[in-house]
Design an enzyme around this catalytic site. Structure first.
Site, PDB file in Angstrom:
ATOM      1  CE  LYS A  62      90.432  67.677  50.796  1.00 52.25           C
ATOM      2  NZ  LYS A  62      90.237  67.026  51.879  1.00 52.25           N
TER       3      LYS A  62
ATOM      4  CG  ASN B  73      83.681  64.696  62.067  1.00 56.62           C
ATOM      5  OD1 ASN B  73      84.474  64.812  62.746  1.00 56.62           O
ATOM      6  ND2 ASN B  73      83.444  65.847  61.130  1.00 56.62           N
TER       7      ASN B  73
ATOM      8  CG  ASP C 258      81.434  66.844  53.437  1.00 49.79           C
ATOM      9  OD1 ASP C 258      82.598  67.707  53.476  1.00 49.79           O
ATOM     10  OD2 ASP C 258      81.934  65.626  53.408  1.00 49.79           O
TER      11      ASP C 258
END
Length: 423
Positions: free
Chosen positions: A353, A226, A295
């Site tokens: 979260k 990423n 993820d």
């Protein structure tokens, strides 16, 4: 719009040799109009674009150009200027002065004064678009940002060299506003404890921080990753160190310079990072998960390079272990802080979260907002605990945001015993 924040302040205005030096006259005038005492230091090259007499007239103070031109035998000029400054503004700042600052060079009046001052630096770069984008210039700016220097980004448009692109000096009004904001941040509600890190300490505490992105390999030459640069996590590690903590930084793929005086554990994949965090967390007082962990990872990792065969390739992905969630499940005495990079519904997602992963604090940022995205040197953070929003900080350098975060955590830990005391 001018406020009272500049009144009575001493501002050192450094002007370097670029065509944008002509704008420094308007900048000097606006700072004086705001009530600041402005002392100008010009490089020899800057004096070829705009005369010292112009700046002397506007500032109503002598202009300094030569290190050896000592006018007052009672003081050493560059030290006196450095000591008196409440804020230093460099506008325009050339690639040359950025390099000197980054590497500690002092060979003229301005660079010598800059090396001697302990005042905040506010730098407005201006140069050709390709010079500004050059890796050396960007690296120097990154180094300076990590040291707490603030930047007023150049604008995009027609440049004097004929190119169109990013590199035009910010407008004087924008530079004055940035100075005004800095004084506002450091002289108003800053009396609150979390704004005064010098009154707080993390001495005797162990802080575990993750930074950067992870790499999930497809084969020996290809991987999934990423855009994380690791800059925020590294800034937090440096801030924790300066607060006196015993710091361990678990670093994945980063594009920023890692500090050489902090314990570093280098990892590659999400699984590597998971194992490192689990091994370190029991002895930690604070765990800050600033890394951008994948993820998903390829379900199959090929030992040899995949050869191109068909026009399409389908990859099967499987979930990685959620490090923050597992840390939240296992934590006992630790203060657990997670980061949430969002593109909307910030509070809703941050609070969700926080509860799902049993965090004590979530630092959320909208990565779609200018100045708060990946790879930059600034951030805009919103802090949440179980009671809701506890802090909302404006656009800051990542290091300044890190200092504020560590001050907040240090304040919350003041009444908590350390791991050693609990034993």
């Amino acid at each position: 719009m001018l406020t009272d924040n500049l009144k009575g302040k001493t501002i050192l205005l450094g002007i370097t040799g670029g065509i944008a030096a002509y704008k420094a006259a308007a900048l000097c005038s606006k700072l004086v109009q705001g009530g600041a005492a402005v002392h100008v230091v010009m490089t020899e090259s800057a004096a070829k674009f705009i005369t010292p007499l112009t700046l002397q007239t506007l500032s109503r103070n002598p202009v300094h150009t030569d290190t050896f031109d000592e006018r007052d035998p009672a003081v050493v000029s560059h030290i006196d200027l450095a000591d008196r400054a409440d804020l230093v503004i460099i506008a325009p700042a050339t690639a040359n002065i950025l390099a000197k600052l980054a590497w500690g060079m002092a060979d003229d009046m301005l660079s010598t004064t800059l090396l001697a001052t302990r005042a905040q630096l506010l730098i407005a770069p201006a140069m050709n678009v390709h010079m500004y984008a050059h890796p050396a210039v960007q690296h120097n700016m990154s180094l300076l940002s990590q040291r707490g220097v603030r930047f007023v980004e150049p604008g995009t448009g027609q440049l004097a060299c004929g190119y169109v692109g990013k590199g035009r000096l910010a407008e004087p009004e924008d530079i004055v506003q940035a100075a005004d904001h800095w004084f506002a941040e450091h002289e108003q509600p800053q009396m609150q404890p979390q704004m005064q890190p010098q009154m707080l300490t993390l001495k005797g505490r162990k802080v575990l921080i993750t930074a950067g992105g992870t790499i999930e390999r497809i084969d020996p030459v290809r991987y999934i990753t990423n855009d994380s640069s690791g800059k925020m996590g590294i800034a937090i590690a440096e801030a924790a160190r300066d607060f006196g903590a015993d710091v361990t930084l678990v670093a994945g793929r980063v594009s920023a310079v890692l500090p050489d005086d902090i314990r570093i554990i280098r990892v590659e994949s999400a699984e590597d990072m998971f194992q490192a965090v689990m091994a370190e967390m029991n002895s930690s007082d604070i765990i800050i998960k600033a890394a951008a962990v994948a993820d998903y990872r390829p379900a199959v990792r090929h030992d040899a390079k995949l050869k191109k065969k068909d026009s399409t390739l389908t990859l099967e992905l499987e979930k990685t272990t959620d490090i923050l969630e597992e840390a939240g499940r296992r934590k006992q005495h630790q203060l657990l802080v997670g980061f949430a990079a969002e593109t909307g519904n910030l509070e809703q997602y941050a609070m969700d979260k926080l509860h799902r992963k049993n965090c004590d604090l979530i630092a959320a940022n909208d990565v779609s907002a200018e100045g708060a995205g990946f790879n930059g040197d600034t951030n805009i953070l919103h802090l949440f605990d179980r009671s809701g929003r506890v802090a909302e900080w404006p656009l800051l350098s990542k290091r300044e945001a890190a200092d504020r975060l560590m001050a907040l955590l240090a304040e919350r830990l003041q009444q908590r015993p350390s791991v050693e005391e609990e034993r």
